[in-house]
Design an enzyme around this catalytic site. Structure first.
Site, PDB file in Angstrom:
ATOM      1  N   VAL A  49       0.843  -1.202   0.000  1.00  0.00           N
ATOM      2  CA  VAL A  49       0.000   0.000   0.000  1.00  0.00           C
ATOM      3  C   VAL A  49       0.877   1.250   0.000  1.00  0.00           C
ATOM      4  O   VAL A  49       0.580   2.237  -0.687  1.00  0.00           O
ATOM      5  CB  VAL A  49      -0.963   0.003   1.210  1.00  0.00           C
ATOM      6  CG1 VAL A  49      -1.746   1.313   1.283  1.00  0.00           C
ATOM      7  CG2 VAL A  49      -1.917  -1.186   1.133  1.00  0.00           C
ATOM      8  N   CYS A  50       1.965   1.209   0.753  1.00  0.00           N
ATOM      9  CA  CYS A  50       2.828   2.384   0.933  1.00  0.00           C
ATOM     10  C   CYS A  50       3.304   3.016  -0.381  1.00  0.00           C
ATOM     11  O   CYS A  50       3.229   4.241  -0.526  1.00  0.00           O
ATOM     12  CB  CYS A  50       4.003   2.044   1.836  1.00  0.00           C
ATOM     13  SG  CYS A  50       3.495   1.525   3.495  1.00  0.00           S
TER      14      CYS A  50
END
Length: 176
Positions: A49-50
């Site tokens: 996600v980052c």
């Protein structure tokens, strides 16, 4: 956790500012004195996600620059991990903002996940006086909304009363 009205902590952090040998630099509060700054923290390098968030902040750098606002990302990973991640991920190679190694800063902000000790997904908007004006923290599985960060920044910089769902150009709340 530090919150609205608190002073953003004084810090001195190593940061990845590029992918070459000279891509590591020491950053401090003095580098941002008198400026609006969005500090955003993410759980870990080499995750899933980052990088979507880092890439979106990068795509929106002009919008932040138009608002005289600097962007700083970071996690508890060190500066070399940040560099290797940037080198290995196509969407991160050309980031236009630093990634700080926030091992000391994250606990001062109170944004460490309690079991594993990595950064929560936290965003701080800090005014030119070094005072936190907005904080948003969410669970690690859910990415933040960069457009919402910009919307809140616009509202804060307007110095007006802004109703729910206000966007730049909308009317302000009038009193009296």
């Amino acid at each position: 956790m530090l919150t609205v009205g608190d002073a953003f902590p004084q810090f001195s952090c190593q940061a990845c500012v590029g992918t070459e040998k000279d891509g590591i630099k020491l950053l401090t509060n003095a580098d941002y004195a008198g400026k609006w700054v969005v500090y955003f923290f993410y759980p870990k390098d080499f995750t899933f996600v980052c990088p979507t968030e880092l890439a979106e902040f990068n795509k929106q750098l002009k919008a932040f620059a138009d608002r005289d606002t600097s962007v700083v990302g970071g996690s508890t990973d060190n500066e070399w991990s940040h560099m290797m991640w940037r080198r290995s991920h196509a969407d991160l190679k050309n980031l236009g903002y630093p990634l700080i190694a926030a091992q000391k800063l994250a606990p001062e902000l109170g944004i460490l996940e309690k079991t594993e000790g990595y950064c929560l997904r936290a965003t701080f908007i800090v005014d030119p006086h070094g005072v936190i004006q907005w904080v948003d923290v969410n669970q690690g599985r859910v990415g933040r909304n960069v457009a919402e960060v910009i919307r809140v920044l616009d509202a804060l910089q307007s110095d007006e009363l802004c109703p729910c769902n206000w966007k730049k150009g909308d009317p302000y709340v009038k009193v009296g």
